[in-house]
Structures are given as structure tokens and as C-alpha cells.
Design a protein around this motif. Structure first.
Motif: not given
Ligand SMILES: NC(=O)c1ccc[n+]([C@@H]2O[C@H](COP(=O)([O-])OP(=O)(O)OC[C@H]3O[C@@H](n4cnc5c(N)ncnc54)[C@H](OP(=O)(O)O)[C@@H]3O)[C@@H](O)[C@H]2O)c1
Length: 287
Positions: A8, A10-11, A13, A34-35, A54, A76, A85, A139-140
Motif C-alpha cells: 500500500a 507503493g504506487h 497500492g 508496507g514497510r 515487512d 513485491a 515473501q 496485469n499487462s
Molecule cells: N505491470 C507493470 O508494468 C509493472 C511495472 C513495475 C512493477 N510491477 C509489479 O507490480 C508491483 C506494484 O507496482 P508499483 O508500481 O506499485 O510498485 P512500487 O511502487 O515499487 O511498490 C512496490 C511495493 O512493494 C512493497 N514491498 C517491497 N518489498 C517489500 C517487503 N519486503 N515488505 C513489505 N512490502 C514490500 C513496497 O513497500 P515499501 O516501499 O514500504 O518497502 C511497495 O509498497 C511491483 O512491486 C512489481 O512487482 C508491475
């Protein structure tokens, strides 16, 4: 009925939590985890249950998941660690008897043979074997994967890639968030695998043409061999192992890896997905 969101902070969430609130879900029924929970202070002020969790801490995950009826597991971000995880969350959901676990996977996960898909495929296998009722949000690509790089595209007058004439079913993060909200707030999704993508898939040449038309600047798509594209991403500061994974994914996209004609995204959200034109316009305005 408490809903727990991982990632949550992240972007994606954040958008899910905002859209749950906008849909009328009581703030106290949302558990945002989230962390970096300092990013969620405004949500806590609005009554959302904010918890620092975490995913590498099984006890913390168990404590948080135990309170939830439904869980959104947002994949993640660490390719080396995330299957473990995700397993921690799935194990906690099984122990708690969670009613539904929604997982953000990758489109076409059944058939992809790229490294980026491996963690998602492993997580899908864990879910299948877990006995937990689950739904796959495959998701694409995000529009934002491109629009976040708009300043560089405009400065260089080119978009590098390896996707050839492949059509990419990208959509806005907000669209994927809306699909997640739909499965969390309505019934009948357990056992489904939704292939989620935009309604109007585009080639990277079409992306370049859209940016050029709207900006009035010259921007063209430059197709590179996979290794050359990976090097270009490294040269722009992308850390390993991502350049090789992104370039491999792009090369696979030339053959349809990121394309879906399922219509599942707009069917779930009840509205058309954000168009490429609207995404580019918003990104140009935000510069
Ligand atoms: N479809 C696509 O085009 C695309 C592109 C990029 C990524 N993704 C995937 O989609 C996910 C969500 O996208 P997004 O843009 O929201 O990514 P994001 O903004 O990087 O968010 C990633 C989230 O994962 C959490 N996280 C990572 N490691 C963790 C841990 N050990 N414990 C708890 N939380 C953890 C982060 O929390 P903290 O910041 O609080 O640590 C953050 O909330 C990404 O993580 C990736 O797997 C998809």
C-alpha cells in the motif's frame, strides 16, 4: 469485512486504497500495509488501519493477515526474494482461513517463458497448491512505464526498445487498481484468472507517433536488438538485473507477450480503460 492490502506504500497500492475509500468502503475496514508507512500518514489520519509489515517478517505478516477477510497481495519488488515473501503471505492466509486472496500476476502467465514471469508463475503455483480461495489479476504493462520516461523521450527525440511491431495492451495503474477494487468488493471471483490490459493495444511506433503529435516535437521509435536495448537502459542508470529483464520482456512483446484481447479489465471495472492518448496528454500536462 476488513480488506488487507500489501504494497500500500507503493504506487499501485496507494491507488487501490484511494479507490476503495472512493467506493465507500469504510476507512476502518481497510488495512494498508508496507514497510515505509510514513508515506501513509494521511491515510491513517482518515481512519485507515495502517500497519508496518515487512514481508520478510512472517510473524508480522501472520498478525496482520489474521485480521483480514480478503487480501490483495501486490507482487513485491525484489526479484531475488519475492517468491519467499509471497509464500509468507499465502501461508498466513491459509492459517487464518482468509476468504479470498487476490494476487497481481503478469498477463499471459500461462505461456510466458521470460525471467520476469518466473516469480509470478511460481507464486501462482503456490496459490494453486495452497487451498486458499484466490483470484489472479494478471496485469499487462503500466502506461506509466512509458510516460514516466517522457522527458527522456522528448529530449532524445526517440523511444528505444526491442518490441518491434508487437502490440502492447498497456493500461494506467489506476485501471489495474480499479480491477483490484472490483474483485475485493464484489463476489464470484474465486478461481478466476483475469488477463488485464488496455482496450486499444499499441506498438511502440504508435506510442512515439502519439507523443510526437501531442507535443509537436519529433519523436520516433528506434528498434534495437535485445542486448543493445539492455545496454541503453543501463546507460540511463537502470540498475542490474532490470535492464536484461526489461529488454527480454520487450523482445517477447514483439511476439505478443504483453498483449491480451480478453476485455477482462474493462469488464471488471465497468468502464473503458484509460486510452494511450489520455495517458500521454496527462503526462505532458504533468511535466
Ligand atoms: N505491470 C507493470 O508494468 C509493472 C511495472 C513495475 C512493477 N510491477 C509489479 O507490480 C508491483 C506494484 O507496482 P508499483 O508500481 O506499485 O510498485 P512500487 O511502487 O515499487 O511498490 C512496490 C511495493 O512493494 C512493497 N514491498 C517491497 N518489498 C517489500 C517487503 N519486503 N515488505 C513489505 N512490502 C514490500 C513496497 O513497500 P515499501 O516501499 O514500504 O518497502 C511497495 O509498497 C511491483 O512491486 C512489481 O512487482 C508491475
Amino acid at each position: 469485512m476488513p480488506l488487507l492490502i500489501t504494497g500500500a506504500t507503493g504506487h499501485l497500492g496507494r491507488l487501490v486504497v484511494e479507490q476503495l475509500l472512493a467506493a465507500g468502503v469504510p476507512a476502518g475496514d481497510i488495512i494498508a500495509t508496507g514497510r515505509a508507512t510514513d508515506k501513509l500518514k494521511d491515510l491513517a489520519d482518515r481512519g485507515v488501519q495502517v500497519r508496518a509489515v515487512d514481508l520478510d517478517d512472517p510473524a508480522a505478516v501472520r498478525a496482520a493477515v489474521g485480521d483480514a477477510d480478503r487480501v490483495l497481495l501486490i507482487s513485491a519488488s525484489d526479484p531475488g526474494a519475492r517468491v519467499g515473501q509471497h509464500r509468507t503471505v499465502i501461508d498466513a492466509a491459509r492459517a487464518a482461513g482468509t476468504g479470498l486472496l487476490a494476487y497481481t500476476s503478469i498477463v499471459n502467465a500461462d505461456t510466458l517463458t521470460i525471467r520476469l514471469a518466473e516469480d509470478h508463475q511460481a507464486t501462482e503455483r503456490l496459490l494453486r497448491d495452497s487451498g486458499v480461495p484466490y483470484v489472479l489479476l494478471r496485469n499487462s504493462w503500466y502506461h506509466e512505464n512509458y510516460t514516466d520516461r517522457l522527458p527522456a523521450f522528448l529530449a532524445q527525440g526517440k523511444i528505444p526498445g526491442s518490441a518491434g511491431d508487437g502490440r502492447i495492451s498497456a493500461a494506467a495503474r489506476a485501471d489495474y487498481a480499479a480491477a483490484a477494487v472490483a474483485v475485493l468488493t464484489t463476489d464470484g471471483h474465486a478461481g478466476q484468472a483475469y488477463e488485464l490490459g488496455g482496450d486499444d493495444p499499441f506498438t511502440l511506433a504508435e506510442l512515439a507517433a502519439e507523443i510526437a503529435a501531442q507535443s509537436g516535437r519529433e519523436v520516433r521509435y528506434v528498434d534495437l536488438p535485445e542486448a543493445g536495448y539492455a545496454q541503453a537502459l543501463r546507460d540511463h542508470g537502470m540498475p542490474d538485473p532490470y535492464p536484461a529483464m526489461v529488454a527480454e520482456t520487450d523482445a517477447a512483446a514483439a511476439h505478443g507477450a504483453l498483449h491480451t484481447g480478453s476485455g477482462h479489465l474493462s469488464a471488471l471495472t465497468g468502464r473503458p480503460a484509460t486510452t494511450l492518448s489520455a495517458a500521454v496528454a496527462a503526462a505532458l500536462r504533468a511535466r
